[in-house]
Write a protein that holds these residues in place. Structure first.
Motif, short mmCIF file in Angstrom:
data_model
loop_
_atom_site.label_atom_id
_atom_site.label_comp_id
_atom_site.label_asym_id
_atom_site.label_seq_id
_atom_site.Cartn_x
_atom_site.Cartn_y
_atom_site.Cartn_z
N UNK A 110 0.84 -1.21 0.00
CA UNK A 110 0.00 0.00 0.00
C UNK A 110 0.88 1.25 0.00
N UNK A 111 0.69 2.09 -1.01
CA UNK A 111 1.51 3.31 -1.15
C UNK A 111 1.32 4.26 0.03
N UNK A 112 0.15 4.23 0.65
CA UNK A 112 -0.07 5.12 1.80
C UNK A 112 0.81 4.73 2.98
N UNK A 113 1.08 3.41 3.10
CA UNK A 113 1.97 2.94 4.17
C UNK A 113 3.40 3.41 3.89
N UNK A 125 16.34 2.80 2.22
CA UNK A 125 16.82 1.51 2.75
C UNK A 125 15.96 1.05 3.92
N UNK A 126 15.64 1.98 4.82
CA UNK A 126 14.80 1.64 5.97
C UNK A 126 13.40 1.24 5.52
N UNK A 127 12.88 1.95 4.53
CA UNK A 127 11.55 1.61 4.00
C UNK A 127 11.55 0.19 3.41
N UNK A 128 12.62 -0.13 2.70
CA UNK A 128 12.70 -1.44 2.06
C UNK A 128 12.71 -2.55 3.10
N UNK A 129 13.62 -2.44 4.08
CA UNK A 129 13.82 -3.55 5.02
C UNK A 129 12.82 -3.56 6.19
N UNK A 134 8.95 -6.80 4.68
CA UNK A 134 8.08 -7.56 5.60
C UNK A 134 6.66 -7.72 5.07
N UNK A 135 6.10 -6.67 4.44
CA UNK A 135 4.74 -6.75 3.92
C UNK A 135 4.66 -7.59 2.63
N UNK A 136 5.76 -7.66 1.91
CA UNK A 136 5.78 -8.43 0.65
C UNK A 136 6.24 -9.87 0.85
N UNK A 137 6.60 -10.23 2.07
CA UNK A 137 7.23 -11.53 2.32
C UNK A 137 6.36 -12.71 1.90
#
Length: 210
Positions: A110-113, A125-129, A134-137
């Motif tokens: 979700x782009x809002x997240x 980098x923080x957004x990715x990890x 975690x949301x795409x896992x």
């Protein structure tokens, strides 16, 4: 003598071929995960690479397995050992579902997240990890699941180039016109594929966001 009696009477060889089969699948999946997931992440950051990367992975997937083994035979060091060649071929076949699912999973967050994370001052980098991966896992694990099941099946073809595995029984049975020997390789391979599918399916559900 039925196929189960054959497997019991030859359990030592069946276990040896099963270990060889599992080794090829495990080694190729490890390499595919180390290559495919980073490539999937890369194309979410550099959209211009999306079509070339997915295009190459798609082309590899369309090449018949025996033909791919043939293409790889002249490659220095790789072609010198059938086991290496089989692992490389299985790795290449496993890339498409891993790249595609990683890309789809991260893009599906979700782009809002993501924007909320940026508003909190998080770096890319923080957004990715901490947010996107975690949301795409769950979606990524689904890709690993598909790739693993494909690899278990394709690893039987590796016996054609002398790499071992349960395909040894399948090719031996074909040459002998013996269904019991064919099934002695096919049934354990099918069981391995089902176990991998069920186990990774359970993991996928556990890791999917509610």
């Amino acid at each position: 003598m039925n196929v189960f009696q054959f497997i019991v009477q030859n359990h030592g060889e069946v276990l040896k071929l099963t270990r060889e089969h599992l080794w090829m699948v495990a080694a190729s999946m490890l390499l595919a995960v180390l290559i495919g997931i980073p490539l999937g992440i890369l194309i979410t950051r550099k959209p211009g690479l999306n079509k070339p990367v997915l295009g190459v992975a798609n082309i590899i997937q369309t090449v018949p397995s025996l033909a791919l083994f043939g293409f790889l035979l002249p490659v220095p060091w790789i072609g010198a050992r059938s086991e290496r060649l089989a692992i490389l071929a299985l790795t290449l076949y496993a890339l498409l579902p891993l790249i595609r699912n990683t890309y789809a999973g991260i893009n599906g967050v979700d782009r809002s997240v993501v924007e909320a994370g940026r508003g909190m001052g998080m770096t890319d980098r923080q957004l990715l990890f901490q947010v996107e991966l975690p949301l795409a896992l769950g979606v990524i694990i689904a890709g690993v699941r598909v790739a693993t099941v494909i690899s278990v099946g394709l690893a039987t073809i590796a016996a054609a180039i002398g790499a071992g595995g349960l395909g040894e029984y399948i090719f031996r049975g074909i040459s002998m016109v013996d269904n019991e020997v064919i099934l002695a390789g096919a049934i354990p391979a099918a069981v391995l594929a089902l176990l991998a599918d069920v186990t990774l399916g359970w993991l996928e559900k556990r890791l999917s966001p509610i």
